[in-house]
Design an enzyme around this catalytic site. Sequence first.
Site, PDB file in Angstrom:
ATOM      1  N   GLU A  35      38.578  47.808  26.861  1.00 20.98           N
ATOM      2  CA  GLU A  35      38.143  47.313  27.979  1.00 20.98           C
ATOM      3  C   GLU A  35      36.867  46.531  28.127  1.00 20.98           C
ATOM      4  O   GLU A  35      35.999  46.731  27.322  1.00 20.98           O
ATOM      5  CB  GLU A  35      37.920  48.691  28.944  1.00 20.98           C
ATOM      6  N   ARG A 189      38.802  44.230  54.233  1.00 23.65           N
ATOM      7  CA  ARG A 189      39.126  45.496  53.862  1.00 23.65           C
ATOM      8  C   ARG A 189      37.966  46.329  54.281  1.00 23.65           C
ATOM      9  O   ARG A 189      36.730  45.947  54.064  1.00 23.65           O
ATOM     10  CB  ARG A 189      39.339  45.820  52.191  1.00 23.65           C
TER      11      ARG A 189
HETATM   12  C1  LIG Z   1      44.176  44.075  49.026  1.00 25.95           C
HETATM   13  C2  LIG Z   1      45.169  44.705  47.932  1.00 25.95           C
HETATM   14  C3  LIG Z   1      45.898  45.871  47.911  1.00 25.95           C
HETATM   15  C4  LIG Z   1      46.568  46.467  47.294  1.00 25.95           C
HETATM   16  N1  LIG Z   1      47.188  47.743  47.491  1.00 25.95           N
HETATM   17  C5  LIG Z   1      48.140  48.075  46.551  1.00 25.95           C
HETATM   18  C6  LIG Z   1      48.811  49.342  46.835  1.00 25.95           C
HETATM   19  O1  LIG Z   1      48.700  49.934  48.119  1.00 25.95           O
HETATM   20  N2  LIG Z   1      49.728  49.748  46.030  1.00 25.95           N
HETATM   21  C7  LIG Z   1      49.940  49.073  44.808  1.00 25.95           C
HETATM   22  O2  LIG Z   1      50.898  49.634  44.068  1.00 25.95           O
HETATM   23  N3  LIG Z   1      49.278  47.979  44.524  1.00 25.95           N
HETATM   24  C8  LIG Z   1      48.418  47.500  45.319  1.00 25.95           C
HETATM   25  N4  LIG Z   1      47.697  46.255  45.198  1.00 25.95           N
HETATM   26  C9  LIG Z   1      48.017  45.796  43.592  1.00 25.95           C
HETATM   27  C10 LIG Z   1      47.187  46.448  42.548  1.00 25.95           C
HETATM   28  O3  LIG Z   1      45.745  46.582  42.848  1.00 25.95           O
HETATM   29  C11 LIG Z   1      47.114  45.899  41.359  1.00 25.95           C
HETATM   30  O4  LIG Z   1      48.618  45.462  41.122  1.00 25.95           O
HETATM   31  C12 LIG Z   1      46.581  46.593  40.075  1.00 25.95           C
HETATM   32  O5  LIG Z   1      45.693  47.148  40.424  1.00 25.95           O
HETATM   33  C13 LIG Z   1      46.810  46.136  38.925  1.00 25.95           C
HETATM   34  O6  LIG Z   1      46.210  46.841  37.826  1.00 25.95           O
HETATM   35  P1  LIG Z   1      46.133  46.429  36.396  1.00 25.95           P
HETATM   36  O7  LIG Z   1      45.928  47.643  35.425  1.00 25.95           O
HETATM   37  O8  LIG Z   1      47.490  45.716  35.871  1.00 25.95           O
HETATM   38  O9  LIG Z   1      45.061  45.384  36.284  1.00 25.95           O
HETATM   39  P2  LIG Z   1      43.432  45.631  36.868  1.00 25.95           P
HETATM   40  O10 LIG Z   1      43.212  46.471  37.836  1.00 25.95           O
HETATM   41  O11 LIG Z   1      43.159  44.236  37.220  1.00 25.95           O
HETATM   42  O12 LIG Z   1      42.812  46.016  35.524  1.00 25.95           O
HETATM   43  C14 LIG Z   1      42.546  44.991  34.432  1.00 25.95           C
HETATM   44  C15 LIG Z   1      41.400  45.732  33.566  1.00 25.95           C
HETATM   45  O13 LIG Z   1      41.088  44.819  32.243  1.00 25.95           O
HETATM   46  C16 LIG Z   1      40.106  44.520  31.932  1.00 25.95           C
HETATM   47  N5  LIG Z   1      40.080  43.306  31.618  1.00 25.95           N
HETATM   48  C17 LIG Z   1      39.982  42.071  32.097  1.00 25.95           C
HETATM   49  N6  LIG Z   1      40.023  41.217  31.163  1.00 25.95           N
HETATM   50  C18 LIG Z   1      39.726  41.683  30.236  1.00 25.95           C
HETATM   51  C19 LIG Z   1      39.577  41.216  28.827  1.00 25.95           C
HETATM   52  N7  LIG Z   1      39.809  40.101  28.347  1.00 25.95           N
HETATM   53  N8  LIG Z   1      39.540  42.137  27.672  1.00 25.95           N
HETATM   54  C20 LIG Z   1      39.501  43.498  27.954  1.00 25.95           C
HETATM   55  N9  LIG Z   1      39.504  44.033  29.055  1.00 25.95           N
HETATM   56  C21 LIG Z   1      39.676  43.145  30.170  1.00 25.95           C
HETATM   57  C22 LIG Z   1      39.272  44.633  33.433  1.00 25.95           C
HETATM   58  O14 LIG Z   1      37.813  44.915  33.384  1.00 25.95           O
HETATM   59  C23 LIG Z   1      40.185  45.705  34.153  1.00 25.95           C
HETATM   60  O15 LIG Z   1      39.539  46.993  33.806  1.00 25.95           O
HETATM   61  C24 LIG Z   1      46.700  45.717  46.059  1.00 25.95           C
HETATM   62  C25 LIG Z   1      46.101  44.758  45.646  1.00 25.95           C
HETATM   63  C26 LIG Z   1      45.158  44.144  46.687  1.00 25.95           C
HETATM   64  C27 LIG Z   1      44.548  42.931  46.281  1.00 25.95           C
END
Ligand SMILES: Cc1cc2nc3c(=O)[nH]c(=O)nc-3n(C[C@H](O)[C@H](O)[C@H](O)COP(=O)(O)OP(=O)(O)OC[C@H]3O[C@@H](n4cnc5c(N)ncnc54)[C@H](O)[C@@H]3O)c2cc1C
Length: 430
Positions: A35, A189
Amino acid sequence: MSAPVRVAIVGGGIAGVGLALGLKDHAHLDVKLFESARAFGEIGAGVSFGANAVRAITGLGMGEPYAALADHTPDPWRDIWFEWRHSDDARLLGTSRAPGVGQSSVHRADFLDALATRLPMGMTQFNKRATRIEHGADSARVHFADGTDHEADIVIASDGIKSNLRDDVLRGLGQAPVAPRFTGTCAYRGMIESDRLRRAFEAAGVDTHLIDVPQMILGLDAHILSFPVKQGRLINVVAFVSDRSDANPQWPTGQSWVREASRREMLEAFAHWGVAARTLLKCIDTPTHWALHELAQLHGYVHGRLALIGDAAHAMLPHQGAGAGQGLEDAYFFAQLLADPAIARERLPELLAAYDAVRRPRACRVQQTSWEAGELYELRDPRVGDEDALLGHTLETRFDWIWNHDLDAEVATARARIDASTKVEADRTV
Ligand SMILES: Cc1cc2nc3c(=O)[nH]c(=O)nc-3n(C[C@H](O)[C@H](O)[C@H](O)COP(=O)(O)OP(=O)(O)OC[C@H]3O[C@@H](n4cnc5c(N)ncnc54)[C@H](O)[C@@H]3O)c2cc1C
């Protein structure tokens, strides 16, 4: 005993942590999670999950912490996902029901914290920002910004919409890089103490039913959603505003996607809306403003031993509450198949090919329909427009295909593909 299969997960958001939890108990796997931040972190907002996502959460072994934190629509409205209302007078347009699940949501930061405490000691390394990947014949090496690197048999990039590893996959597939694109939609939000909202609604003559039951209020080029979190103590509110005047909207380079906003600015964006919507928004003291970005549908999620999951692969507009759910489905898929030592040890290329073939079409469809949902909510769907009855009717059943998806059938399809390619290979060597 042969050496464990090395799995590197890059990015500890909901998708990456979910995957790590789904893999942590297998002796044939050596799982490392990298992370970039100093600690796990999520924002203090709500996130809701459809029945498909709740099944993935349970299958990844997170059912217990999820159930302990999750809010659901109270009885007697338990099956209701959202009630759809009109911006003028909050008249009811229709109701979407998700039998047995309704609106299931958690406070993001609480949920990620609860998950992170279940990760084994030593599995996670913080301050590890992946910058690039180097492909070997049967492995891949992730390089980090601090000059270190890590070699693994399979690398799963869950590093979010701004992924540093996505372009490597696209380059490997002969595709142009894909940057997040601004959607033209921004969201205010905020969270409201439900007692405060109740008093405000009573004073304004608004039905307090709109607090207890998740609501979507729809208007031209804008919509507002609300649902309870933290066991109903808080109401999560997201108010979307879209500018459709530019077919190719651009967000200024270098400008943050998130900023603080004033209540006055937010209320101005909803100046002509009815009393229910405006009373709701007036209770948000310090809204934040989010410029919503998404990814184009990618032509591939896999190159060599590297796979993209979650927002790194398919970031989408949040209009179906399905983005994190798709990341959890990806995680469930990998957790189920990597649990099989024969696949993990000998069939990683076939597993990765099956992931791309099976998961990508579904994730792309969810991306596409998330955009379409925004058009519908904001009265811009060319077929439905602002016709109350048609809008209500269309919304009632629109989401069933997302929620009713059979995750285990996906896994079975992938297994069959892997078995078939194994057989072809065996036949070839005879
Ligand atoms: C307004 C809004 C409302 C939403 N509501 C919903 C909902 O109700 N239900 C739903 O299912 N989805 C919802 N979503 C979508 C949801 O938030 C995302 O799809 C989800 O959080 C993505 O998760 P992830 O783990 O793929 O990515 P992220 O949550 O972006 O996590 C990525 C992680 O990787 C780390 N990282 C980044 N770059 C690097 C790197 N180069 N090397 C190592 N680590 C790195 C970051 O620090 C982070 O911890 C919403 C989105 C928004 C914007």
